[in-house]
Design a protein around this motif. Structure first.
Motif, PDB file in Angstrom:
ATOM      1  N   TYR A  50      21.132  18.210   9.343  1.00  0.00           N
ATOM      2  CA  TYR A  50      20.845  19.507   8.974  1.00  0.00           C
ATOM      3  C   TYR A  50      20.567  19.789   7.526  1.00  0.00           C
ATOM      4  N   PHE A  51      21.464  19.276   6.685  1.00  0.00           N
ATOM      5  CA  PHE A  51      21.422  19.564   5.212  1.00  0.00           C
ATOM      6  C   PHE A  51      21.260  18.089   4.314  1.00  0.00           C
ATOM      7  N   GLU A  52      20.564  16.966   5.151  1.00  0.00           N
ATOM      8  CA  GLU A  52      20.435  15.876   4.533  1.00  0.00           C
ATOM      9  C   GLU A  52      19.005  15.525   3.875  1.00  0.00           C
ATOM     10  N   PHE A  53      18.950  15.196   2.663  1.00  0.00           N
ATOM     11  CA  PHE A  53      17.727  14.939   2.065  1.00  0.00           C
ATOM     12  C   PHE A  53      17.131  13.813   2.551  1.00  0.00           C
ATOM     13  N   PRO A  54      15.920  13.541   2.535  1.00  0.00           N
ATOM     14  CA  PRO A  54      15.177  12.516   2.711  1.00  0.00           C
ATOM     15  C   PRO A  54      14.987  11.216   2.008  1.00  0.00           C
ATOM     16  N   ASN A  55      14.918  10.162   2.270  1.00  0.00           N
ATOM     17  CA  ASN A  55      14.672   8.993   1.031  1.00  0.00           C
ATOM     18  C   ASN A  55      12.971   9.029   1.056  1.00  0.00           C
ATOM     19  N   PHE A  56      12.564   9.380   0.081  1.00  0.00           N
ATOM     20  CA  PHE A  56      11.018   9.305   0.061  1.00  0.00           C
ATOM     21  C   PHE A  56      10.721   7.795  -0.964  1.00  0.00           C
ATOM     22  N   LEU A  57      11.651   7.261  -1.447  1.00  0.00           N
ATOM     23  CA  LEU A  57      11.462   6.043  -2.144  1.00  0.00           C
ATOM     24  C   LEU A  57      11.083   4.708  -1.060  1.00  0.00           C
ATOM     25  N   ASN A  58       9.986   4.898  -0.686  1.00  0.00           N
ATOM     26  CA  ASN A  58       9.392   3.910   0.369  1.00  0.00           C
ATOM     27  C   ASN A  58       7.914   3.908   0.053  1.00  0.00           C
ATOM     28  N   SER A  59       7.884   2.524  -0.426  1.00  0.00           N
ATOM     29  CA  SER A  59       6.424   2.167  -0.998  1.00  0.00           C
ATOM     30  C   SER A  59       5.250   2.813  -0.042  1.00  0.00           C
ATOM     31  N   ASN A  60       5.407   2.662   1.322  1.00  0.00           N
ATOM     32  CA  ASN A  60       4.274   3.105   2.218  1.00  0.00           C
ATOM     33  C   ASN A  60       4.223   4.671   2.157  1.00  0.00           C
ATOM     34  N   LEU A  61       5.215   5.259   2.108  1.00  0.00           N
ATOM     35  CA  LEU A  61       5.070   6.876   2.337  1.00  0.00           C
ATOM     36  C   LEU A  61       4.623   7.424   0.916  1.00  0.00           C
ATOM     37  N   LEU A  62       4.788   6.711  -0.058  1.00  0.00           N
ATOM     38  CA  LEU A  62       4.409   7.003  -1.495  1.00  0.00           C
ATOM     39  C   LEU A  62       2.712   6.909  -1.608  1.00  0.00           C
ATOM     40  N   LEU A  63       2.507   5.604  -0.944  1.00  0.00           N
ATOM     41  CA  LEU A  63       1.003   5.289  -1.096  1.00  0.00           C
ATOM     42  C   LEU A  63       0.366   6.377  -0.210  1.00  0.00           C
ATOM     43  N   LEU A  64       0.787   6.518   0.929  1.00  0.00           N
ATOM     44  CA  LEU A  64       0.096   7.700   1.735  1.00  0.00           C
ATOM     45  C   LEU A  64      -0.004   9.040   0.853  1.00  0.00           C
ATOM     46  N   VAL A  65       1.070   9.427   0.254  1.00  0.00           N
ATOM     47  CA  VAL A  65       1.063  10.689  -0.279  1.00  0.00           C
ATOM     48  C   VAL A  65      -0.125  10.394  -1.688  1.00  0.00           C
ATOM     49  N   PHE A  66      -0.025   9.370  -2.276  1.00  0.00           N
ATOM     50  CA  PHE A  66      -1.148   9.197  -3.471  1.00  0.00           C
ATOM     51  C   PHE A  66      -2.567   9.111  -2.669  1.00  0.00           C
ATOM     52  N   ALA A  67      -2.536   8.438  -1.390  1.00  0.00           N
ATOM     53  CA  ALA A  67      -3.919   8.573  -0.736  1.00  0.00           C
ATOM     54  C   ALA A  67      -4.490  10.022  -0.553  1.00  0.00           C
ATOM     55  N   SER A  68      -3.354  10.932  -0.306  1.00  0.00           N
ATOM     56  CA  SER A  68      -3.833  12.408  -0.121  1.00  0.00           C
ATOM     57  C   SER A  68      -4.275  13.144  -1.259  1.00  0.00           C
ATOM     58  N   VAL A  69      -3.439  12.411  -2.304  1.00  0.00           N
ATOM     59  CA  VAL A  69      -3.792  13.487  -3.939  1.00  0.00           C
ATOM     60  C   VAL A  69      -5.089  13.100  -4.209  1.00  0.00           C
ATOM     61  N   ILE A 111      -8.416   3.477  -0.190  1.00  0.00           N
ATOM     62  CA  ILE A 111      -7.835   2.029  -0.214  1.00  0.00           C
ATOM     63  C   ILE A 111      -6.201   2.389   0.129  1.00  0.00           C
ATOM     64  N   CYS A 112      -5.713   3.229  -0.662  1.00  0.00           N
ATOM     65  CA  CYS A 112      -4.192   3.632  -0.392  1.00  0.00           C
ATOM     66  C   CYS A 112      -3.834   3.806   0.858  1.00  0.00           C
ATOM     67  N   ALA A 113      -4.619   4.550   1.693  1.00  0.00           N
ATOM     68  CA  ALA A 113      -4.377   4.643   3.168  1.00  0.00           C
ATOM     69  C   ALA A 113      -4.338   3.736   3.900  1.00  0.00           C
ATOM     70  N   PHE A 114      -5.295   2.581   3.595  1.00  0.00           N
ATOM     71  CA  PHE A 114      -5.599   1.629   4.438  1.00  0.00           C
ATOM     72  C   PHE A 114      -4.440   0.622   3.991  1.00  0.00           C
ATOM     73  N   LEU A 115      -3.820   0.690   3.006  1.00  0.00           N
ATOM     74  CA  LEU A 115      -2.852  -0.195   2.604  1.00  0.00           C
ATOM     75  C   LEU A 115      -1.502   0.215   3.288  1.00  0.00           C
ATOM     76  N   VAL A 116      -1.488   1.342   3.669  1.00  0.00           N
ATOM     77  CA  VAL A 116      -0.423   1.614   4.599  1.00  0.00           C
ATOM     78  C   VAL A 116      -0.469   1.670   6.063  1.00  0.00           C
ATOM     79  N   LYS A 117      -1.594   1.795   6.620  1.00  0.00           N
ATOM     80  CA  LYS A 117      -1.742   1.653   8.077  1.00  0.00           C
ATOM     81  C   LYS A 117      -3.427   1.881   8.320  1.00  0.00           C
ATOM     82  N   LEU A 118      -3.602   1.016   9.322  1.00  0.00           N
ATOM     83  CA  LEU A 118      -5.094   0.860   9.525  1.00  0.00           C
ATOM     84  C   LEU A 118      -5.524   2.273  10.317  1.00  0.00           C
ATOM     85  N   GLU A 119      -4.799   3.017  10.888  1.00  0.00           N
ATOM     86  CA  GLU A 119      -5.002   4.181  11.442  1.00  0.00           C
ATOM     87  C   GLU A 119      -5.115   5.238  10.321  1.00  0.00           C
TER      88      GLU A 119
END
Length: 300
Positions: A39-58, A108-116
């Motif tokens: 319930y009060f656990e913070f996620p670990n965002f230090l994942n290269s794919n997750l960060l790439l997807l966030v950067f793709a959006s930005v 490109i950032c989004a494709f590096l994460v996943k084709l879809e």
């Protein structure tokens, strides 16, 4: 050099960029990726794919707003001559190349994460260009196109785990941004009370949709997301009411600004339906960043 750098930053609308990141983070929550958090656990965002997807959006968002100014160049010379391109602080051709480069990097950032995710990023870039070049000149297609851009941004996060069962959530930002864009039609001349009333009804629908969808599809059986919904309602309705009572361009701009920045709260409310309240707080922390940047850079 500092003045030139600031001019390019202004083109990117820095205050809006955290809201794009919030969309993807909400999409990742909907995908079920963080469903096992306590319930009060913070996620670990230090994942290269997750960060790439966030950067793709930005990057995609930044490219979109840059090209919006590029294609509004002639109009801005009359209505907003202080903006970077009509003021001459950024050359038209340089802004054009800059905008398309940002879109390309985002894809490109989004494709590096996943084709879809990459395919959705391409669809998003197409929707962005459709709005910037054509749709924004139409009273209905413009707001709808802008909403679709936000919906695809959220959907890009949902597809990280291929959670297609929850695709309905992608319609929420479509409706909400449709409403915000309707309001923005009065930023220059005012006199848009009818649009404000319609936007208020759509805001109410959005709130109801989050509650209903979280009830039927959410993984978190609690109602902690309602905290974020209440904050969201206050943030969007107070300036909207002021803009209706005193229907001036200044109040309308404030209502639009609140609408854009409040997407962070909307995303947090959606996300908490699928994961911990701490995850929602992590998204919420993007809001003060947006508000701080909005004091230095234009939102609309």
């Amino acid at each position: 050099m500092g003045t030139v750098f600031k001019a390019y930053l202004q083109l990117c609308r820095p205050a809006n960029l955290p809201t794009a990141a919030a969309d993807v983070l909400a999409g990742l929550a909907i995908s079920g990726l963080f469903g096992s958090l306590a319930y009060f656990e913070f996620p670990n965002f230090l994942n290269s794919n997750l960060l790439l997807l966030v950067f793709a959006s930005v990057f995609l968002y930044a490219g979109g707003v840059v090209l919006n100014d590029v294609y509004d160049f002639e109009l801005d010379k009359k209505e907003r001559p202080e903006r970077p391109i009509p003021s001459g602080r950024v050359a038209y051709k340089n802004a054009l190349v800059f905008g398309y480069a940002l879109l390309f990097i985002g894809i490109i950032c989004a494709f590096l994460v996943k084709l879809e995710c990459g395919v959705v990023a391409m669809a998003l870039a197409t929707a962005i260009l459709s709005y910037d070049k054509v749709a924004k000149h139409h009273s209905f297609l413009g707001p709808l196109n802008m909403g679709i851009c936000r919906g695809l941004n959220l959907f890009m996060g949902i597809l990280y785990v291929n959670q297609l069962d929850n695709w309905l959530y992608a319609l929420i930002p479509v409706v909400f941004i449709f409403a915000v864009t309707l309001i923005s039609r009065g930023e220059v001349h005012g006199k848009n009370k009818l649009n404000i009333v319609f936007a208020g009804l759509l805001y109410t629908f959005v709130i109801g949709a989050v509650i209903v969808l979280n009830y039927f599809y959410g993984l978190n059986e609690g109602v902690s997301y309602l905290f974020f919904i209440v904050l969201f309602a206050f943030m969007v309705f107070l300036p909207l009411i002021r803009a209706y009572v005193k229907n001036t361009p200044q109040n309308i701009k404030k209502s639009v600004k609140a609408g854009v920045l409040s997407i962070v709260l909307l995303d947090a409310a959606i996300a908490v339906g699928f994961t911990s309240i701490a995850y929602g707080i992590a998204i919420l922390l993007l809001l003060p960043l947006s508000i701080l940047l909005a004091k230095k850079f234009a939102v609309t």
